[in-house]
Scaffold this motif. Structure first.
Motif, PDB file in Angstrom:
ATOM      1  N   TRP A 210       4.499   2.041  -3.224  1.00 32.99           N
ATOM      2  CA  TRP A 210       3.681   3.175  -2.799  1.00 32.99           C
ATOM      3  C   TRP A 210       2.217   2.869  -3.097  1.00 32.99           C
ATOM      4  O   TRP A 210       1.844   2.669  -4.250  1.00 32.99           O
ATOM      5  CB  TRP A 210       4.142   4.445  -3.505  1.00 32.99           C
ATOM      6  N   LEU A 211       1.423   2.824  -2.055  1.00 27.73           N
ATOM      7  CA  LEU A 211       0.050   2.329  -2.167  1.00 27.73           C
ATOM      8  C   LEU A 211      -0.959   3.466  -2.301  1.00 27.73           C
ATOM      9  O   LEU A 211      -1.006   4.369  -1.463  1.00 27.73           O
ATOM     10  CB  LEU A 211      -0.313   1.500  -0.927  1.00 27.73           C
ATOM     11  N   ALA A 212      -1.784   3.390  -3.345  1.00 29.53           N
ATOM     12  CA  ALA A 212      -2.922   4.305  -3.450  1.00 29.53           C
ATOM     13  C   ALA A 212      -4.024   3.863  -2.502  1.00 29.53           C
ATOM     14  O   ALA A 212      -4.770   4.679  -1.960  1.00 29.53           O
ATOM     15  CB  ALA A 212      -3.438   4.341  -4.882  1.00 29.53           C
ATOM     16  N   ASP A 213      -4.117   2.566  -2.264  1.00 33.17           N
ATOM     17  CA  ASP A 213      -5.112   1.989  -1.358  1.00 33.17           C
ATOM     18  C   ASP A 213      -4.396   1.024  -0.417  1.00 33.17           C
ATOM     19  O   ASP A 213      -4.014  -0.080  -0.840  1.00 33.17           O
ATOM     20  CB  ASP A 213      -6.189   1.256  -2.158  1.00 33.17           C
ATOM     21  N   PRO A 214      -4.175   1.423   0.849  1.00 27.50           N
ATOM     22  CA  PRO A 214      -3.469   0.535   1.776  1.00 27.50           C
ATOM     23  C   PRO A 214      -4.148  -0.823   1.952  1.00 27.50           C
ATOM     24  O   PRO A 214      -3.487  -1.791   2.349  1.00 27.50           O
ATOM     25  CB  PRO A 214      -3.483   1.329   3.096  1.00 27.50           C
ATOM     26  N   GLY A 215      -5.434  -0.887   1.646  1.00 28.57           N
ATOM     27  CA  GLY A 215      -6.128  -2.169   1.746  1.00 28.57           C
ATOM     28  C   GLY A 215      -5.705  -3.150   0.678  1.00 28.57           C
ATOM     29  O   GLY A 215      -6.079  -4.325   0.726  1.00 28.57           O
ATOM     30  N   LYS A 216      -4.935  -2.690  -0.311  1.00 30.07           N
ATOM     31  CA  LYS A 216      -4.482  -3.554  -1.406  1.00 30.07           C
ATOM     32  C   LYS A 216      -2.963  -3.708  -1.370  1.00 30.07           C
ATOM     33  O   LYS A 216      -2.304  -3.659  -2.408  1.00 30.07           O
ATOM     34  CB  LYS A 216      -4.942  -2.986  -2.743  1.00 30.07           C
ATOM     35  N   CYS A 217      -2.442  -3.901  -0.196  1.00 29.43           N
ATOM     36  CA  CYS A 217      -1.005  -4.110  -0.026  1.00 29.43           C
ATOM     37  C   CYS A 217      -0.620  -5.448  -0.657  1.00 29.43           C
ATOM     38  O   CYS A 217      -1.266  -6.476  -0.402  1.00 29.43           O
ATOM     39  CB  CYS A 217      -0.651  -4.108   1.457  1.00 29.43           C
ATOM     40  N   PRO A 218       0.406  -5.503  -1.525  1.00 29.19           N
ATOM     41  CA  PRO A 218       0.793  -6.757  -2.175  1.00 29.19           C
ATOM     42  C   PRO A 218       1.142  -7.850  -1.166  1.00 29.19           C
ATOM     43  O   PRO A 218       1.727  -7.577  -0.122  1.00 29.19           O
ATOM     44  CB  PRO A 218       2.028  -6.364  -2.999  1.00 29.19           C
ATOM     45  N   LYS A 219       0.785  -9.050  -1.498  1.00 30.57           N
ATOM     46  CA  LYS A 219       1.091 -10.184  -0.642  1.00 30.57           C
ATOM     47  C   LYS A 219       2.604 -10.339  -0.519  1.00 30.57           C
ATOM     48  O   LYS A 219       3.332 -10.282  -1.494  1.00 30.57           O
ATOM     49  CB  LYS A 219       0.485 -11.461  -1.219  1.00 30.57           C
ATOM     50  N   GLY A 220       3.080 -10.490   0.692  1.00 27.62           N
ATOM     51  CA  GLY A 220       4.504 -10.651   0.931  1.00 27.62           C
ATOM     52  C   GLY A 220       5.226  -9.356   1.226  1.00 27.62           C
ATOM     53  O   GLY A 220       6.361  -9.373   1.702  1.00 27.62           O
ATOM     54  N   ALA A 221       4.591  -8.220   0.939  1.00 28.17           N
ATOM     55  CA  ALA A 221       5.226  -6.935   1.237  1.00 28.17           C
ATOM     56  C   ALA A 221       5.051  -6.612   2.714  1.00 28.17           C
ATOM     57  O   ALA A 221       4.023  -6.942   3.325  1.00 28.17           O
ATOM     58  CB  ALA A 221       4.624  -5.831   0.380  1.00 28.17           C
ATOM     59  N   LEU A 222       6.047  -5.962   3.283  1.00 27.95           N
ATOM     60  CA  LEU A 222       5.987  -5.549   4.680  1.00 27.95           C
ATOM     61  C   LEU A 222       5.414  -4.135   4.741  1.00 27.95           C
ATOM     62  O   LEU A 222       6.044  -3.183   4.281  1.00 27.95           O
ATOM     63  CB  LEU A 222       7.387  -5.579   5.297  1.00 27.95           C
ATOM     64  N   GLY A 223       4.214  -4.006   5.281  1.00 27.63           N
ATOM     65  CA  GLY A 223       3.569  -2.707   5.343  1.00 27.63           C
ATOM     66  C   GLY A 223       4.049  -1.867   6.514  1.00 27.63           C
ATOM     67  O   GLY A 223       4.410  -2.402   7.564  1.00 27.63           O
ATOM     68  N   PHE A 224       4.066  -0.552   6.319  1.00 32.24           N
ATOM     69  CA  PHE A 224       4.357   0.342   7.439  1.00 32.24           C
ATOM     70  C   PHE A 224       3.574   1.643   7.295  1.00 32.24           C
ATOM     71  O   PHE A 224       3.292   2.108   6.196  1.00 32.24           O
ATOM     72  CB  PHE A 224       5.856   0.608   7.594  1.00 32.24           C
ATOM     73  N   ASP A 225       3.156   2.151   8.445  1.00 29.72           N
ATOM     74  CA  ASP A 225       2.460   3.425   8.576  1.00 29.72           C
ATOM     75  C   ASP A 225       1.088   3.446   7.908  1.00 29.72           C
ATOM     76  O   ASP A 225       0.732   4.397   7.230  1.00 29.72           O
ATOM     77  CB  ASP A 225       3.317   4.589   8.045  1.00 29.72           C
ATOM     78  N   PHE A 226       0.327   2.401   8.116  1.00 30.67           N
ATOM     79  CA  PHE A 226      -1.105   2.427   7.802  1.00 30.67           C
ATOM     80  C   PHE A 226      -1.790   1.388   8.677  1.00 30.67           C
ATOM     81  O   PHE A 226      -1.144   0.468   9.196  1.00 30.67           O
ATOM     82  CB  PHE A 226      -1.383   2.192   6.308  1.00 30.67           C
ATOM     83  N   ASP A 227      -3.086   1.554   8.881  1.00 30.57           N
ATOM     84  CA  ASP A 227      -3.828   0.639   9.742  1.00 30.57           C
ATOM     85  C   ASP A 227      -3.709  -0.793   9.223  1.00 30.57           C
ATOM     86  O   ASP A 227      -3.924  -1.063   8.035  1.00 30.57           O
ATOM     87  CB  ASP A 227      -5.308   1.041   9.806  1.00 30.57           C
ATOM     88  N   GLY A 228      -3.355  -1.712  10.125  1.00 26.41           N
ATOM     89  CA  GLY A 228      -3.200  -3.106   9.758  1.00 26.41           C
ATOM     90  C   GLY A 228      -1.823  -3.463   9.244  1.00 26.41           C
ATOM     91  O   GLY A 228      -1.556  -4.635   8.955  1.00 26.41           O
ATOM     92  N   ALA A 229      -0.915  -2.485   9.132  1.00 20.53           N
ATOM     93  CA  ALA A 229       0.430  -2.757   8.640  1.00 20.53           C
ATOM     94  C   ALA A 229       1.252  -3.507   9.679  1.00 20.53           C
ATOM     95  O   ALA A 229       0.964  -3.463  10.875  1.00 20.53           O
ATOM     96  CB  ALA A 229       1.134  -1.443   8.280  1.00 20.53           C
ATOM     97  N   ARG A 230       2.300  -4.198   9.219  1.00 21.40           N
ATOM     98  CA  ARG A 230       3.194  -4.909  10.133  1.00 21.40           C
ATOM     99  C   ARG A 230       3.859  -3.927  11.100  1.00 21.40           C
ATOM    100  O   ARG A 230       4.062  -4.232  12.275  1.00 21.40           O
ATOM    101  CB  ARG A 230       4.266  -5.662   9.322  1.00 21.40           C
ATOM    102  N   PHE A 231       4.197  -2.745  10.591  1.00 18.90           N
ATOM    103  CA  PHE A 231       4.824  -1.719  11.418  1.00 18.90           C
ATOM    104  C   PHE A 231       4.000  -0.432  11.307  1.00 18.90           C
ATOM    105  O   PHE A 231       3.903   0.148  10.220  1.00 18.90           O
ATOM    106  CB  PHE A 231       6.258  -1.447  10.961  1.00 18.90           C
ATOM    107  N   THR A 232       3.411  -0.020  12.404  1.00 26.73           N
ATOM    108  CA  THR A 232       2.609   1.198  12.397  1.00 26.73           C
ATOM    109  C   THR A 232       2.632   1.814  13.786  1.00 26.73           C
ATOM    110  O   THR A 232       3.371   1.347  14.661  1.00 26.73           O
ATOM    111  CB  THR A 232       1.181   0.909  11.919  1.00 26.73           C
TER     112      THR A 232
END
Length: 314
Positions: A210-232
């Motif tokens: 759970w990200l307080a800052d989507p710009g600091k998504c951990p390396k290797g994690a699959l992001g979803f539902d934020f700008d720049g995420a793998r899935f949005t």
């Protein structure tokens, strides 16, 4: 010129209940009234079949009704017909409703704002349903609604993603097992439902960050539902719908219908009956659980039940 349906009818005098039902049915089609007992509708209207059904109902009620299919005799008459479908007044009222809601944007609580947004969605859909010749007013109303929606989401859920362009790549689930999946903290319906979809249908051992800052998504994690995420959001689809399509799940009836529900709650559109109840449940779960992992775990029975209901719904 348009093809027009013109219904000339005398409504049955009795029983009075039948007369009232026919009048209400006429009104619901969005037809224009040329004169008392003469109703007109473009033949391409979605409600055209309803007008034919009304003709039959009048006959069955023992009164006279005759449906004519015709074109206007000249351009002047065509404009007279078109003027009967001028929806500028409803759109003006809608614009005023948008303005009033915008005035409450900073002071209103979340439930009030979401209720207002649902009401505006319904008001817009009602106008569009009988706006058979949409023009600038319809475009302006839709743009105004989407702008207000974005402003409300920005206030209630900072970081709500903007829709990306492009296609949705088909992916193999086998390549996405045992992964960390990351999204914005304090998840609302789209993020919770997407996490449920991932755990139930894509990656049964998925871990969520759970990200307080989507710009600091951990390396290797699959992001979803934020700008720049793998899935949005992509085009008109919310994150739940994007993940479902990416993994070939979108045609399964329960998931498709659940996606429609999530879509309406998240960005509006075609109303879904269960939306208000699901919003209330998720808001209650958020109030009960301060930790996002606990919130997600508590939401799983809700989405399991919704999915089962959507699968068996006719």
């Amino acid at each position: 010129m348009n093809d027009w349906l013109v219904l000339a009818a005398s409504l049955p005098a009795s029983p009075s209940g039948l007369r009232v039902r026919i009048w209400r049915s006429l009104k619901s089609t969005g037809c224009g009234t040329l004169r008392d007992g003469v109703y007109i509708l473009p033949s391409t209207a979605a409600s055209a079949s309803d007008l034919w059904a009304i003709e039959k109902a009048i006959h069955d009620g023992g009164a006279d009704a005759h449906m004519l299919v015709l074109k206007a005799r000249d351009e002047a008459q065509e404009q007279t017909f078109l003027a009967l479908f001028d929806r500028s007044r409803p759109y003006a009222d809608f614009a005023q409703a948008l303005k009033q809601t915008r005035k409450t944007l900073k002071s209103a609580a979340e439930p009030e704002l979401r209720k207002s947004l649902r009401g505006l969605d319904q008001q817009f859909q009602d106008i569009r349903a009988t706006d058979f010749f949409p023009g600038r007013a319809a475009s302006a109303a839709e743009a105004g609604l989407e702008t207000l929606r974005a402003e409300i989401e920005q206030r209630l859920s900072p970081g709500e993603p903007m829709a990306a362009s492009g296609s949705i790549e088909r992916l193999e689930r086998a390549a996405f097992q045992g992964r960390a999946w990351a999204t914005r903290k304090r998840p609302w319906v789209d993020r919770l439902a997407t996490a449920w979809l991932i755990r139930r249908f894509v990656d049964s051992s998925a871990r969520f960050v759970w990200l307080a800052d989507p710009g600091k998504c951990p390396k290797g994690a699959l992001g979803f539902d934020f700008d720049g995420a793998r899935f949005t959001h992509v085009g008109g689809k919310v994150s739940f719908e994007v993940v479902a399509q990416a993994f070939g799940l979108e045609q399964e009836p329960g998931i498709r219908r659940l996606g429609q529900l999530v879509h309406y709650i998240d960005v509006g559109g075609i109303p879904v009956d269960e939306a208000a109840g699901v919003e209330t449940m998720v808001r209650g779960l958020q109030a009960q659980h301060d930790k996002d992992d606990a919130l997600l775990a508590a939401s799983f029975p809700l989405f399991d039940t919704l999915y089962t209901a959507m699968k068996v719904r006719p």
